[in-house]
Enzyme design. Structure first.
Site, PDB file in Angstrom:
ATOM      1  N   ASP A   1      -1.957  -4.904   9.210  1.00  0.00           N
ATOM      2  CA  ASP A   1      -2.313  -6.405   9.470  1.00  0.00           C
ATOM      3  C   ASP A   1      -2.969  -6.800  10.014  1.00  0.00           C
ATOM      4  OD1 ASP A   1      -1.227  -8.246   6.232  1.00  0.00           O
ATOM      5  OD2 ASP A   1      -1.716  -8.896   8.203  1.00  0.00           O
TER       6      ASP A   1
ATOM      7  N   HIS B   1       0.518  -9.896   2.183  1.00  0.00           N
ATOM      8  CA  HIS B   1       0.205  -9.493   2.685  1.00  0.00           C
ATOM      9  C   HIS B   1      -0.101  -7.733   2.077  1.00  0.00           C
ATOM     10  CE1 HIS B   1      -0.527 -12.047   6.093  1.00  0.00           C
ATOM     11  NE2 HIS B   1       0.704 -12.618   5.254  1.00  0.00           N
TER      12      HIS B   1
END
Ligand code: UDP
Length: 457
Positions: free
Chosen positions: A118, A23
């Site tokens: 995110d 990520h």
């Protein structure tokens, strides 16, 4: 005619990655892309797996207290990733809100345009709403995964979890998303209750956001892109693959062993099997030994990334079969972490045996390397089905880690005509991908749309 932007128009974007390698990498790549388009960048980040600010002197970094240490001792034994992300979604709320509110209250001319968070940090939607700041979601998976997650019947998942190989339903297709089998869902949702809760929260807050950025490109997922706006009624931007905008980046949390590149220089073209299962997946001792047997029996050169701690109950290589390293000699290299993008781009690399993480999948497509897929959890089974059955650029190890199946799969990709055909198809995809990044191409256009959209806030 478009008015050129002046320096006074430059504004700040705040980004907030989930603290995991798969990520952090694409979020920092996205930050670089937006910085190159004139935005100032602040990265708010958890203390756990903190990125190294010295690699990004052009960004401002703001750490927040995540209280992760309170549960970190459970990490080696608890394979329930959703539990950790759910924990972070609670423990980060106050420090994140304080940090963001403090930044918005700072005196000065520079305006904050938006938050890009995110998708896994779903709690940020409520914080952004409170502070009246637009929130765009960065989703680190494929569009296909977005659609699959949205279609999954979480109530049935809880029942499927108890099925075994002997049950007739085990191999059946999932009615709501027929590309997937029920056995894939069982793999995806190690812990169905927490995974179901987490996905429901994430999807709801993606739909409540101001837009979604996906690290994919239109030509790869054309039909998914056509349907995505029905499931997610906010603008979607497909400007991937992010890592192709700049030379290989350096957001590794583990030190890369770069000596592998000179070892690769000595190997014949397309001869090496590159093996890596990413930054989070774990395998059992017996699975690890099956990988070793498969590599031993096939007789080809290999580069194997064994991340410390990947084998449950081992520090590093203790579970290797006896005399494995001596027997392999210079035919095989085992390292703790590799410069993966460069390894995949090396002419000696012939195939990628992967856990089918989305970054790894995209990186392999970019370098035209066909794949052998051993998905472990989360979106990986979805990516693996796309690789093997939709794009047909790799094979899936249907029976998991088992040395006979492993040898057959390597042979299909590395030695058979079928492997040649996979190479042709993946080269074709790579060509489309290169075009998408050129001026007027789909990713380049989507980036322009995103910049205009953010500038309109
Ligand atoms: N990676 C790397 N060196 C390695 C293994 C992985 O640099 O030895 C990088 C890889 O290039 C990718 C990321 O780590 O960008 C892994 O992300 P992915 O989505 O594939 O899997 P995850 O780690 O999230 O499961």
């Amino acid at each position: 005619m478009e008015t050129p932007r002046s320096v006074n128009d430059f504004r700040r974007i705040i980004l907030f990655p989930l603290p995991f390698q798969g990520h952090i990498n694409p979020m920092l790549q996205l930050a670089n892309i937006l910085h190159a388009r004139g935005f100032n960048i602040t990265i708010i980040h958890a203390e756990y797996n903190s990125p190294n600010p010295s690699n990004y002197p052009h960004f401002t970094f703001k750490p927040i207290k995540d209280r992760f240490l309170e549960i970190a001792h459970q990490l080696p034994t608890n394979r329930n990733g959703a539990y950790f992300v759910e924990y972070l979604n609670k423990s980060c709320v106050d420090p994140f809100r304080d940090c963001l509110a403090g930044m918005l209250a700072e005196p000065g001319e520079e305006k904050v345009a938006c938050l890009i968070a995110d998708g896994g940090f779903y709690f940020t939607q409520a914080v952004a709403d409170d502070l009246k700041l637009p929130r765009i979601v960065h989703r680190t998976s494929s569009l296909g995964c977005g659609l699959a997650y949205d279609a999954l019947p979480f109530n049935s998942i809880k029942d499927w979890f108890y099925l075994t190989k002997e049950d007739s339903d085990y191999e059946a297709s999932v009615p709501e998303y027929p590309l997937l089998r029920i056995k894939d869902i069982i793999k995806m949702t190690n812990y169905p209750q927490s995974m179901g809760d987490f996905l429901t929260n994430m999807l709801n807050q993606m739909k409540a956001s101001s837009g979604i950025i996906w690290n994919t490109f239109k030509e790869l997922e054309e039909s998914a892109l056509e349907t995505i706006s029905q499931d997610f009624p906010v603008p979607s931007f497909t400007l991937g693959p992010f890592h192709k905008y700049f030379p290989a980046s350096s957001s590794s949390l583990i030190e890369q062993d770069r000596t592998v590149l000179s070892w690769l220089d000595k190997q014949p073209p397309k001869s090496v099997i590159y093996v890596s299962f990413g930054s989070v997946a774990h395998i059992t001792e017996s699975e690890f030994q099956e990988v070793a047997h498969g590599l031993d029996n096939i007789g080809l050169p290999f580069l194997w990334v064994v991340r410390p701690g990947i084998v449950i109950g081992s520090e590093w290589l203790e579970a290797l079969p006896e005399n494995f390293l001596e027997r392999m000699g210079d035919r095989g290299r085992i390292v703790k972490w590799s410069p993966q993008q460069e390894v995949l781009g090396h002419p000696a690399t012939g195939c990628f045996w992967t856990h089918s993480g989305w970054n790894s999948t995209m990186e392999s497509i970019c370098e035209e390397v066909p794949m052998i897929c051993s998905p472990c959890f989360g979106d990986q089974p979805i990516n693996a089905r796309h690789v093997s059955e939709v794009w047909k650029i790799g094979v899936l190890l249907e029976d998991g880690f088992e040395s006979v199946g492993i040898e057959k799969a390597i042979k299909r990709v590395m030695m058979d005509k079928e492997g040649e055909e996979m190479r042709e198809r993946i080269s074709c995809l790579k060509e489309k991908l290169n075009l998408s990044l050129e001026e007027g191409g789909s990713s380049s256009q989507s980036l322009n749309n995103l910049v205009d959209y953010i500038s309109s806030f």
